[in-house]
Design a protein around this motif. Structure first.
Motif, PDB file in Angstrom:
ATOM      1  N   LEU A 136     -10.657  -1.654  -7.205  1.00 23.85           N
ATOM      2  CA  LEU A 136      -9.414  -2.333  -7.580  1.00 23.85           C
ATOM      3  C   LEU A 136      -9.151  -2.182  -9.074  1.00 23.85           C
ATOM      4  N   ARG A 137     -10.194  -2.257  -9.874  1.00 23.68           N
ATOM      5  CA  ARG A 137     -10.025  -2.064 -11.316  1.00 23.68           C
ATOM      6  C   ARG A 137      -9.520  -0.656 -11.619  1.00 23.68           C
ATOM      7  N   GLY A 138      -9.938   0.302 -10.796  1.00 17.28           N
ATOM      8  CA  GLY A 138      -9.503   1.677 -10.999  1.00 17.28           C
ATOM      9  C   GLY A 138      -8.114   1.988 -10.465  1.00 17.28           C
ATOM     10  N   GLY A 139      -7.508   1.038  -9.757  1.00 14.10           N
ATOM     11  CA  GLY A 139      -6.134   1.240  -9.301  1.00 14.10           C
ATOM     12  C   GLY A 139      -5.927   1.215  -7.803  1.00 14.10           C
ATOM     13  N   ALA A 140      -6.957   0.945  -7.024  1.00 16.23           N
ATOM     14  CA  ALA A 140      -6.776   0.853  -5.570  1.00 16.23           C
ATOM     15  C   ALA A 140      -5.876  -0.326  -5.235  1.00 16.23           C
ATOM     16  N   ALA A 141      -5.092  -0.162  -4.169  1.00 14.61           N
ATOM     17  CA  ALA A 141      -4.174  -1.217  -3.746  1.00 14.61           C
ATOM     18  C   ALA A 141      -4.750  -2.072  -2.635  1.00 14.61           C
ATOM     19  N   ALA A 142      -5.769  -1.563  -1.944  1.00 18.93           N
ATOM     20  CA  ALA A 142      -6.347  -2.276  -0.810  1.00 18.93           C
ATOM     21  C   ALA A 142      -7.736  -1.712  -0.557  1.00 18.93           C
ATOM     22  N   ILE A 143      -8.474  -2.432   0.305  1.00 23.74           N
ATOM     23  CA  ILE A 143      -9.837  -2.038   0.638  1.00 23.74           C
ATOM     24  C   ILE A 143      -9.966  -1.930   2.156  1.00 23.74           C
ATOM     25  N   ARG A 144     -10.639  -0.887   2.600  1.00 25.04           N
ATOM     26  CA  ARG A 144     -11.013  -0.755   4.009  1.00 25.04           C
ATOM     27  C   ARG A 144     -12.528  -0.957   4.087  1.00 25.04           C
ATOM     28  N   ALA A 145     -12.978  -1.792   5.017  1.00 23.79           N
ATOM     29  CA  ALA A 145     -14.403  -2.090   5.106  1.00 23.79           C
ATOM     30  C   ALA A 145     -14.769  -2.375   6.547  1.00 23.79           C
ATOM     31  N   GLN A 146     -16.078  -2.341   6.818  1.00 18.28           N
ATOM     32  CA  GLN A 146     -16.529  -2.540   8.189  1.00 18.28           C
ATOM     33  C   GLN A 146     -17.687  -3.528   8.216  1.00 18.28           C
ATOM     34  N   GLY A 147     -17.807  -4.206   9.347  1.00 18.40           N
ATOM     35  CA  GLY A 147     -18.887  -5.159   9.543  1.00 18.40           C
ATOM     36  C   GLY A 147     -18.437  -6.571   9.218  1.00 18.40           C
ATOM     37  N   ILE A 176       0.805  -1.225   0.000  1.00 17.31           N
ATOM     38  CA  ILE A 176       0.000   0.000   0.000  1.00 17.31           C
ATOM     39  C   ILE A 176       0.837   1.274   0.000  1.00 17.31           C
ATOM     40  N   ARG A 177       2.155   1.143   0.072  1.00 24.30           N
ATOM     41  CA  ARG A 177       3.007   2.341   0.126  1.00 24.30           C
ATOM     42  C   ARG A 177       2.783   3.245  -1.090  1.00 24.30           C
ATOM     43  N   GLY A 178       2.429   4.494  -0.831  1.00 24.31           N
ATOM     44  CA  GLY A 178       2.227   5.462  -1.890  1.00 24.31           C
ATOM     45  C   GLY A 178       0.991   5.221  -2.732  1.00 24.31           C
ATOM     46  N   ARG A 179       0.082   4.394  -2.231  1.00 26.00           N
ATOM     47  CA  ARG A 179      -1.065   3.971  -3.033  1.00 26.00           C
ATOM     48  C   ARG A 179      -2.377   4.401  -2.387  1.00 26.00           C
ATOM     49  N   LEU A 180      -3.429   4.159  -3.142  1.00 23.43           N
ATOM     50  CA  LEU A 180      -4.789   4.476  -2.713  1.00 23.43           C
ATOM     51  C   LEU A 180      -5.449   3.255  -2.085  1.00 23.43           C
ATOM     52  N   VAL A 181      -6.066   3.470  -0.941  1.00 22.34           N
ATOM     53  CA  VAL A 181      -6.922   2.476  -0.292  1.00 22.34           C
ATOM     54  C   VAL A 181      -8.342   3.023  -0.349  1.00 22.34           C
ATOM     55  N   VAL A 182      -9.280   2.217  -0.812  1.00 22.60           N
ATOM     56  CA  VAL A 182     -10.659   2.683  -0.939  1.00 22.60           C
ATOM     57  C   VAL A 182     -11.506   2.074   0.168  1.00 22.60           C
ATOM     58  N   SER A 183     -12.237   2.935   0.861  1.00 22.20           N
ATOM     59  CA  SER A 183     -13.124   2.501   1.934  1.00 22.20           C
ATOM     60  C   SER A 183     -14.489   2.183   1.352  1.00 22.20           C
ATOM     61  N   CYS A 184     -14.907   0.934   1.477  1.00 21.49           N
ATOM     62  CA  CYS A 184     -16.197   0.477   0.962  1.00 21.49           C
ATOM     63  C   CYS A 184     -17.109   0.199   2.151  1.00 21.49           C
ATOM     64  N   GLN A 185     -17.947   1.162   2.486  1.00 21.56           N
ATOM     65  CA  GLN A 185     -18.836   1.034   3.632  1.00 21.56           C
ATOM     66  C   GLN A 185     -20.186   1.651   3.304  1.00 21.56           C
TER      67      GLN A 185
END
Length: 229
Positions: free
Chosen positions: A37-48, A7-16
């Motif tokens: 992820l298709r758009g270039g996110a390196a990781a996902i943050r989510a809850q639940g 994730i260094r220098g990358r985008l993490v997208v929060s899906c909530q």
């Protein structure tokens, strides 16, 4: 390569999605994550737990930052050890929890929570969501692996409009752990600015995955436009 390297220098997208929202469904969260992820996110943050299990099954190679929310105020982001252990059991790489210095509902300190979580889940990383710089020093002393600016502006008083770049910079300069920028990052320019201030990675949620909120901003701008008066 470790998850922190990924994730260094990358985008993490929060899906909530909040309960009752049209996207409040595991299948929708998986679709949002795949789009990110298709758009270039390196990781996902989510809850639940429900959504985290669905995301882990659908995206086995994707780093996940997981949390649960219990309530809407006070210490509500993965507030207890039991919550943290339940999140870790879903298979996420990183457990995010409230890292402020406020009392935790189960009476444990942050250090006790981190130590007991690691005893049962030694491979999981712990991310402390902070509100201010002093939280960062205490969180590092408690043994967390990384910190985020998630709660800056949300622990009292009026919520600012812009991301807390000053806090990002102060934490990045002072702390020996990675700093993740999160909170009110609404444009690509703000995301890039967060990296320039020393962020290890940048989390964006509402501006990407909350279409009702984004739509309301456009609708409100049209209603208040001079051409409408």
């Amino acid at each position: 390569m470790t998850v922190l390297d990924t994730i260094r220098g990358r985008l993490v997208v929060s899906c909530q999605a909040d309960p009752g929202e049209p996207l409040d469904d595991p299948a929708h969260m998986v679709a949002l994550a795949r789009s990110a992820l298709r758009g270039g996110a390196a990781a996902i943050r989510a809850q639940g737990l429900r959504d985290l299990r669905a995301l882990r099954a659908a995206l086995p190679g994707t780093p996940l930052i997981g949390l649960v929310k219990d309530g809407t105020c006070g210490v509500y982001i993965t507030p207890t050890l039991a919550h943290a252990e339940a999140v870790a059991a879903t298979g996420v790489e990183i457990v995010a929890l409230d890292g402020t210095r406020r009392p935790r509902p189960d009476g444990l300190s942050l250090a006790e929570t981190v130590a007991r979580l690691r005893a049962r889940h030694p491979d999981v990383l712990v991310m402390a969501d902070l509100a201010e710089a002093a939280d960062g020093y205490a969180a590092v002393a408690a043994g967390v692996d990384l910190v985020g600016t998630t709660l800056s502006g949300y622990t009292g008083g009026a919520v600012p409009q812009d991301p807390d770049l000053a806090l990002i910079g102060a934490l990045a300069e002072a702390l020996p752990v990675p700093v993740v920028a999160e909170g009110r990052i609404n444009t690509p320019e703000q995301a890039a600015a967060a990296l320039r201030h020393g962020a290890h990675a940048v989390v964006v949620g509402t501006a990407i995955t909350r279409p009702a909120v984004v739509t309301s901003r456009f609708a409100a701008a049209l209603v208040t436009s001079p051409e409408m008066s």
